[in-house]
Design a protein around this motif. Structure first.
Motif, mmCIF file in Angstrom:
data_model
loop_
_atom_site.group_PDB
_atom_site.id
_atom_site.type_symbol
_atom_site.label_atom_id
_atom_site.label_comp_id
_atom_site.label_asym_id
_atom_site.label_seq_id
_atom_site.Cartn_x
_atom_site.Cartn_y
_atom_site.Cartn_z
ATOM 1 N N TYR A 1 0.926 -1.437 0.498
ATOM 2 C CA TYR A 1 -0.059 -0.060 -0.091
ATOM 3 C C TYR A 1 0.572 1.183 -0.135
ATOM 4 O O TYR A 1 -0.175 2.381 -0.055
ATOM 5 N N GLY B 1 -9.448 6.535 3.847
ATOM 6 C CA GLY B 1 -9.478 6.492 4.716
ATOM 7 C C GLY B 1 -10.773 7.093 5.396
ATOM 8 O O GLY B 1 -11.355 6.604 6.183
ATOM 9 N N LEU C 1 -18.420 2.933 9.048
ATOM 10 C CA LEU C 1 -17.614 2.631 10.410
ATOM 11 C C LEU C 1 -18.455 2.115 11.479
ATOM 12 O O LEU C 1 -18.411 1.713 12.315
ATOM 13 N N CYS D 1 -4.050 -4.011 11.099
ATOM 14 C CA CYS D 1 -3.921 -3.259 9.133
ATOM 15 C C CYS D 1 -4.999 -1.627 9.766
ATOM 16 O O CYS D 1 -5.529 -1.741 8.275
ATOM 17 N N GLY E 1 -3.998 1.293 8.358
ATOM 18 C CA GLY E 1 -3.945 1.825 7.350
ATOM 19 C C GLY E 1 -3.131 3.742 7.512
ATOM 20 O O GLY E 1 -2.538 3.624 8.651
ATOM 21 N N ALA F 1 0.572 -8.140 9.895
ATOM 22 C CA ALA F 1 0.059 -9.294 11.025
ATOM 23 C C ALA F 1 -0.237 -10.624 11.136
ATOM 24 O O ALA F 1 0.010 -10.737 12.294
ATOM 25 N N VAL G 1 -4.393 -11.441 3.144
ATOM 26 C CA VAL G 1 -4.035 -12.746 4.119
ATOM 27 C C VAL G 1 -4.032 -13.989 3.844
ATOM 28 O O VAL G 1 -5.866 -14.213 3.231
#
Ligand SMILES: C[S@@+](CC[C@H](N)C(=O)[O-])C[C@H]1O[C@@H](n2cnc3c(N)ncnc32)[C@H](O)[C@@H]1O
Length: 248
Positions: A10, A22, A29, A51, A53, A95, A117
């Motif tokens: 990223y 974001g 969220l 993660c 960001g 992670a 992942v």
């Protein structure tokens, strides 16, 4: 850890993520994080955003009185996270490999970081690392896009935007046999008077809910609940996204 073993793909998108994705995602969220997670965590509690960001969720939770640590594989994303939430701690790590002592009241991971992942065994390593960092009864909440989401309108879709100083475009393709999605990302950015072109490919895995639940159970997590974005949080998030909530 070198960037070869850490998820740093990223890096080329950090500025754009900070100025678009974001910020856009945090509004839908926050009510979900509040409803599922924050009701269980006392103000002042320690939360790890895995993660994380560019740190928009870290910032909101820190402002709400929690003590935040953020982990991300992208050092460039974390540069923005540090600016967004200067009172939080940030660690450039993967992670799959991070090790932190028993510290946290909760761990959260949002906006599909864990879809990067690619193997269920590696996802299980993530769960084991989270479990080791959680205090007894500590909570773990994360989202994942499931196979059905990637296999639906996500497949063969495109995205992009044009700004004064940069432009970007992406194309998404999904193979239902391997359950691997590819996101071909191209960024053009103005460097002085010249335009520079950067490319990267992000890979994602379309998980089945049941295999994720099994991996959580095998790790030792209890009271595992799976929420469907479409069914349980209608109008806020897309169909085929699941929120997992469990505790140690
Ligand atoms: C779409 S962004 C989501 C960021 C943030 N969680 C949010 O809600 O806005 C996905 C993030 O996951 C990170 N990521 C993906 N795989 C990772 C891994 N194995 N270890 C650490 N970070 C990872 C990426 O670097 C990226 O910052």
């Amino acid at each position: 850890m070198t960037s070869a073993t850490r998820y740093s793909a990223y890096d080329i998108f950090a500025r754009i993520n900070n100025e678009s994705w974001g910020i856009e995602s945090i509004h839908s969220l926050m009510p979900i994080v509040e409803k599922l997670l924050l009701n269980n965590i006392a103000t002042g509690g320690k939360i790890l955003d895995l993660c994380c960001g560019s740190g928009q969720l870290v910032q909101k939770l820190q402002q709400r009185g929690y003590q935040l640590t953020g982990i991300d594989g992208s050092g460039e994303m974390l540069k923005y996270a540090e600016l967004n939430s200067p009172d939080s701690k940030f660690i450039v790590e993967d992670a799959r490999f991070f090790k932190l002592p028993l510290t946290f009241d909760a761990v959260v991971s949002t906006q599909y970081g864990l879809n990067h992942v690619l193997l269920i065994d590696e996802l299980k390593s993530v769960f084991q690392n989270v479990y080791a960092a959680l205090l007894p009864n500590g909570w773990f909440m994360f989202d994942l896009r499931l196979h059905e989401r990637y296999n639906d309108t996500w497949n063969n879709s495109m995205g992009g935007d044009v700004k004064e100083e940069y432009a970007w475009a992406l194309k998404r393709v999904y193979d239902p046999d391997t359950r691997i999605g590819k996101i071909f990302m191209t960024v053009f950015q103005l460097m002085g008077e010249n335009w520079q072109r950067l490319n990267d490919t992000w890979l994602v895995k379309g998980y089945y809910s049941h295999e994720v639940v099994s991996a959580l159970q095998e790790t030792g997590f209890a009271d595992i609940s799976v929420y469907s974005a479409g069914r349980d949080f209608a109008d806020t998030q897309e169909v085929g996204t699941a929120y997992f909530l469990c505790h140690k």
